[in-house]
Design an enzyme around this catalytic site. Structure first.
Site, PDB file in Angstrom:
ATOM      1  N   CYS A  18       0.837  -1.201   0.000  1.00  0.00           N
ATOM      2  CA  CYS A  18       0.000   0.000   0.000  1.00  0.00           C
ATOM      3  C   CYS A  18       0.871   1.249   0.000  1.00  0.00           C
ATOM      4  O   CYS A  18       1.406   1.641   1.037  1.00  0.00           O
ATOM      5  CB  CYS A  18      -0.917  -0.028   1.224  1.00  0.00           C
ATOM      6  SG  CYS A  18      -1.990   1.401   1.366  1.00  0.00           S
ATOM      7  N   CYS A  59      -0.344   4.151   2.113  1.00  0.00           N
ATOM      8  CA  CYS A  59      -0.203   3.920   3.560  1.00  0.00           C
ATOM      9  C   CYS A  59       1.246   4.136   4.005  1.00  0.00           C
ATOM     10  O   CYS A  59       1.508   4.742   5.029  1.00  0.00           O
ATOM     11  CB  CYS A  59      -0.577   2.489   3.934  1.00  0.00           C
ATOM     12  SG  CYS A  59      -2.134   1.919   3.292  1.00  0.00           S
ATOM     13  N   ASP A  60       2.174   3.596   3.255  1.00  0.00           N
ATOM     14  CA  ASP A  60       3.562   3.510   3.735  1.00  0.00           C
ATOM     15  C   ASP A  60       4.537   4.410   2.993  1.00  0.00           C
ATOM     16  O   ASP A  60       5.709   4.491   3.365  1.00  0.00           O
ATOM     17  CB  ASP A  60       4.048   2.056   3.634  1.00  0.00           C
ATOM     18  CG  ASP A  60       3.225   1.123   4.513  1.00  0.00           C
ATOM     19  OD1 ASP A  60       2.660   1.616   5.504  1.00  0.00           O
ATOM     20  OD2 ASP A  60       3.155  -0.076   4.211  1.00  0.00           O
TER      21      ASP A  60
END
Lengths: 102, 301
Positions: free
Chosen positions: B130, B133-134
């Site tokens: 992701c 997300c990261d």
């Protein structure tokens, strides 16, 4: 959960007499928000472990020191050292067994 | 006996629960992980009608509360099997067995993994599925993206604004994803395309240090990298039910717009159904249709 900053990290986490579960999170992280009530629930059931919250945007140096590259990330500290880590959103039972193993 | 058991508490399953409860049926929703499904990873939803901006977390939480307020019961157990006995269905979980009249499978999908040794251990230590997300953890660092579809292209574009260098690794020599995104990527000076190559090895010392890619001719190249974003698609979570209902070669449950599977009384909703457009709005739409069809079916018993 105690909020951790660079100022109280050593005292609350590294020098803690009881094992610490540090929850690395961020405001923009949905899975972190899902995990929070689960951790709070476990926190209310256990007095032998301390739960702390570390916002990776505010405390990027701590996150970098411990090489946190994905959140939510739980790091278990014992005697000032990392002993285990759990990455990603997991159900309550999995978190409990992670804490049980430390 | 319950009227309807819904497997999965993502947008499709929870919407189905709302429709079924409003039709005054008894409803149990089973969830193996956490409610909300994959939408909770999205920081900002901009394409769901009415709300110009809403976080995936808030969307999921509000949907969950709405279903609960209408009386839907949500239990956190993993459904492992469905036993079809005609008018009676049995849903087996890791903890219980539930009897019901109709079942809605709304289990969604999960990230497809590379299948390279060490991958699981390195999740959160360099490997991610992701980018939104990261990505923030890779500021001024080197990252690789694997894949050739829209997700891979968009991930590479997103990361090119954060990371110092982005390698985009694809097993073919052209991308399946949108041409406009490909063109934007080609204009980025810090993006390097690695065509006709697959990731064959992960080198790590505590965390990911480098990867090895092998091209069509068998030539191996090592790329030093801090992160590897895997964007090679998703796989439907239908393994436990594929012997009962018909699925296609990729594992998606075969059902038309009416969400009926080939087994009477068993319906499918959301990303695990055969369809062209997998979006939040099509998942919730499926939930409404599947619940309505299930209610109709119960009426015939």
């Amino acid at each position: 959960m105690i909020k951790i900053s660079q100022d109280n990290f050593e005292e609350e986490v590294l020098n803690s007499p009881v094992p610490v579960i540090a929850d690395f999170n961020a405001d923009w992280c949905g899975p972190c928000k899902m995990l929070k009530p689960v951790l709070e629930e476990i926190e209310s059931e256990r007095s032998d472990v301390k739960f702390v919250s570390i916002n990776i945007d505010d405390e990027d140096l701590i996150a970098e020191d411990y090489e946190v590259f994905s959140i939510p990330c739980l790091i278990a500290f014992k005697g000032g050292k990392e002993v285990a880590r759990s990455v990603g959103l997991k159900p309550k039972a999995a978190i409990e067994s992670f804490i049980g193993e430390i | 006996m319950l009227d309807i058991v819904i497997i999965g508490a993502g947008p499709a399953g929870l919407t189905a629960a709302i429709y079924a409860k409003r039709a005054e049926k008894s409803v149990l929703v089973l969830e193996a992980m956490n409610y909300g499904g994959q939408i909770i990873n999205t920081p900002d939803i901009e394409n769901y009608p009415v709300n110009a901006h809403i976080s995936g977390f808030e969307f999921a939480s509000r949907l969950y509360e709405q279903a609960k307020a209408l009386g839907a019961e949500v239990v956190f157990e993993k459904a492992v099997d469905i036993i079809d006995e005609g008018n009676l269905k049995k849903v087996v979980t890791n903890a219980n067995l539930y009897e019901c009249k109709a079942v809605i499978i709304a289990t969604g999908s999960e990230n497809r993994k590379l299948g390279v040794e060490g991958e699981d251990v390195l999740v959160g230590r360099g490997i991610s599925y992701c980018a939104t997300c990261d990505g923030a953890f890779y500021r001024k660092k080197t990252v690789c993206v694997v894949g050739g579809g829209n997700t891979a292209l968009e991930d590479a574009l997103y990361l090119s604004d954060i990371a110092e260098k982005v390698y985009l690794i694809h097993r073919r020599d052209s991308f399946r994803g949108e041409e406009t995104t490909t063109n934007k990527l080609k204009k980025k000076s810090n993006v390097e395309f690695v065509y006709n190559s697959v990731v064959t090895k992960l080198n790590a010392e505590k965390r990911l240090k480098s990867i090895e890619v092998t091209d069509k001719e068998g030539k191996v190249r090592e790329i030093e990298t801090n992160g590897l974003f895997v964007a090679i698609g998703r796989i439907p979570e239908t393994q436990n039910f594929a012997k009962l209902v018909k699925v296609d070669e990729s594992g998606y449950v075969i059902a038309g717009e009416n969400c009926r599977t080939d087994v009477k009384g068993i319906f499918v909703a959301g990303d695990n159904r055969v369809k062209d457009v997998r979006q939040l709005v099509t998942a919730t739409a499926d939930g409404a249709v599947a619940a309505t069809e299930a209610v109709k079916y119960i009426g015939t018993l």
